[in-house]
Design an enzyme around this catalytic site. Structure first.
Site, PDB file in Angstrom:
ATOM      1  CG  HIS A 103      37.274  42.372  60.729  1.00  0.00           C
ATOM      2  ND1 HIS A 103      36.671  41.395  59.816  1.00  0.00           N
ATOM      3  CD2 HIS A 103      38.279  42.062  61.108  1.00  0.00           C
ATOM      4  CE1 HIS A 103      37.283  40.434  59.988  1.00  0.00           C
ATOM      5  NE2 HIS A 103      38.503  40.820  60.601  1.00  0.00           N
ATOM      6  CB  THR A 141      40.560  32.328  61.352  1.00  0.00           C
ATOM      7  OG1 THR A 141      41.131  33.571  61.001  1.00  0.00           O
ATOM      8  CG2 THR A 141      40.638  31.497  60.083  1.00  0.00           C
ATOM      9  CG  HIS A 190      63.176  33.832  10.545  1.00  0.00           C
ATOM     10  ND1 HIS A 190      63.656  33.736  11.489  1.00  0.00           N
ATOM     11  CD2 HIS A 190      63.492  32.478  10.205  1.00  0.00           C
ATOM     12  CE1 HIS A 190      64.182  32.576  12.175  1.00  0.00           C
ATOM     13  NE2 HIS A 190      63.792  31.638  11.178  1.00  0.00           N
ATOM     14  CB  SER A 316      41.924  57.705  10.026  1.00  0.00           C
ATOM     15  OG  SER A 316      42.611  58.515  10.299  1.00  0.00           O
ATOM     16  CB  SER A 317      39.734  61.080  13.882  1.00  0.00           C
ATOM     17  OG  SER A 317      41.191  61.400  14.014  1.00  0.00           O
ATOM     18  CG  ASN A 330      40.281  47.151  22.844  1.00  0.00           C
ATOM     19  OD1 ASN A 330      40.248  46.398  23.767  1.00  0.00           O
ATOM     20  ND2 ASN A 330      39.294  48.454  22.785  1.00  0.00           N
ATOM     21  NE  ARG A 356      45.290  35.840  56.725  1.00  0.00           N
ATOM     22  CZ  ARG A 356      45.103  36.226  55.582  1.00  0.00           C
ATOM     23  NH1 ARG A 356      45.822  36.134  54.630  1.00  0.00           N
ATOM     24  NH2 ARG A 356      43.920  36.802  55.114  1.00  0.00           N
ATOM     25  CB  SER A 361      43.250  40.904  52.373  1.00  0.00           C
ATOM     26  OG  SER A 361      41.777  41.506  52.577  1.00  0.00           O
TER      27      SER A 361
END
Length: 483
Positions: A103, A141, A190, A316-317, A330, A356, A361
């Protein structure tokens, strides 16, 4: 023949130091690290310890419990020092204790009780702190501690980390809008050439939209409650019937913790304020997403060129000529992930089975991830914007290729002239449609059309002076509404 991945291989999950499972704690850790102070499991436990200590101090200050001692300033400083000095040792102790208690909140309670027992030795003399062990977590609680902890973490995490980053993006965008307020640009409604505008005006639209959402976030309430197992102070009134528990609860939440008191709850604080907050952040995300896709499009149209050094990216690679708009891509992806997570949080947190259940949680443990992807996107957008160079020549060339966009201005001018009684102004829309729809119209064709309309001299002069590059109305002036 298929070659399978080797069954015998190094177990990456067992390596030390531990390898991050997700990108936020791995590849992008440097960008999102400031959120760890507010949205990590360790930050949650530190906040729980803070709430437990402040509740103990509050009850002893208010002399609510018969026979409880009033703590000295030295004792209060000792307790509060447990929070300010919370670090690796305490994190390890909590992990060890939770392995036994199963807990998390109970582990924090035991950590605090252990510190109370150690107080006389730490303080170099006698102390009442060992006597107040049973005040720890009294009338609480776990959700009393958790809801206040999350509210504190959210308030500070948003105000100290996310909001400054989001404001910086909005301000950067507003600065670019002012800088380019008068740079003419062909609009595309458009996806088709449309009435020209200015680059500054279009950036200002995004900055304005963002500013409205930031105001919502800035004015956000962070609610909290501390009222027992089902929200009605039941045990409180039996054990200490003479206390004004609602007032004590409200004053603790508002005066001591700086939150907004929620008087009516079940065992849990209802999380409605969280849903409101996440909706505002998500709305900001979506505006930022729109900005990212528009910038990507303008790059593809060559309205923007990119500075590799400013963006901190590569091309670019395999195709050496390319500079990929990865900052905007990204950002786009991370905004989608963030908004998706916030959507789940909004939907899940506002419901619970009767008084509850524990769905909230595990759900709330993803708050930091949702903010992390948003923060990462904001960082990419800022870096992407910093690496853009406006290609005025490309914009000017595109404008000069689309004289037909002046058809709107000429048509509306003919309507006004006709209303004023000028003859020969019939069917302006149809006449301009016949001239321009699906047609490539250059300056000479447009000037000849205007010259043959029979307009008053001053009106004809005004139209003949019109070009796609100077036909953008009050676009530049409208940018001032950002101020």
């Amino acid at each position: 023949m298929t070659t399978e991945f080797p069954k015998k291989h190094t177990d990456l999950g067992a390596l030390e130091p531990a390898i991050a499972l997700g990108s936020l704690d791995g590849r992008y850790r440097g960008v999102v690290a400031p959120l760890v102070d507010w949205f990590s499991e360790a930050a949650l436990n530190r906040a729980r310890l803070f709430v437990e200590i402040e509740w103990l101090i509050w009850l002893t200050d208010q002399q609510v419990l018969p026979g409880a001692p009033r703590l000295s300033d030295t004792e209060k400083d000792y307790l509060r020092g447990l929070v300010s000095e919370f670090g690796g040792h305490e994190i390890a102790e909590l992990a060890k204790t939770e392995a036994k208690t199963k807990h998390d909140v109970k582990a924090v309670e035991y950590l605090l009780k252990s510190a109370l027992e150690a107080a006389p030795a730490k303080l170099g003399g006698t102390s009442d702190l060992p006597r107040v062990k049973e005040i720890v977590h009294i009338f609480c609680t776990s959700e009393d501690i958790n809801n206040l902890s999350y509210a504190i973490l959210l308030k500070h995490g948003v105000e100290r980390v996310w909001l400054p980053a989001a404001r910086a993006l909005q301000e950067q965008l507003a600065g670019l809008a002012r800088e380019n307020a008068e740079v003419p640009m062909l609009a595309h409604t458009h996806g088709q050439p449309a009435t020209p505008t200015t680059l500054g005006h279009e950036l200002a639209v995004f900055a304005w939209r963002m500013s409205r959402q930031l105001k919502h976030v800035e004015s956000q309430e962070y609610l909290g409650k501390i009222n027992g197992a089902t929200g009605n102070f039941a045990a409180h009134t039996v054990a200490v019937p003479g206390a004004d528990w609602p007032t004590l609860s409200r004053d603790f939440v508002e005066e001591r913790l700086g939150l907004t008191w929620n008087p009516l709850t079940t065992q849990i604080e209802s999380h409605d304020y969280q849903a409101e907050l996440y909706a505002s952040v998500t709305h900001f995300n979506r505006i930022a997403h729109n900005l990212a896709t528009d910038c990507w499009t303008y790059i593809s149209m060559r309205y923007f060129a990119q500075d590799l050094a400013a963006q901190g990216s590569t091309g670019s690679s395999t195709m050496p000529h390319k500079i990929n708009p990865i900052r905007f891509e990204n950002a786009e992806a991370n905004l989608e992930i963030s908004s998706g997570l916030f959507g789940v949080l909004e939907e899940t947190l506002v419901t619970t089975r009767m008084q509850r259940d524990l769905t909230d949680s595990t759900t709330q443990r993803n708050i930091g991830t949702a903010f992390g992807h948003s923060l990462l996107a904001i960082d990419n957008l800022r870096r992407g914007l910093a690496g853009l160079k406006v290609d005025r020549e490309a914009m000017a060339a595109d404008l000069d290729e689309n004289w037909e966009v002046l058809g709107e201005a000429i048509q509306q001018t003919m309507r006004v002239a006709g209303i004023a009684g000028v003859p020969g102004m019939e069917d302006p829309y149809e006449r301009l449609k016949a001239l321009t729809r699906g047609q490539k119209v250059d300056a000479e064709v447009m000037h000849d059309f205007v010259a043959g309309l029979g307009l008053p001299a001053d009106v004809m002069t005004r139209l003949q002076a019109l070009t796609p590059a100077n036909y953008h109305g009050l676009a530049a002036d409208m940018v001032r509404f950002l101020d």
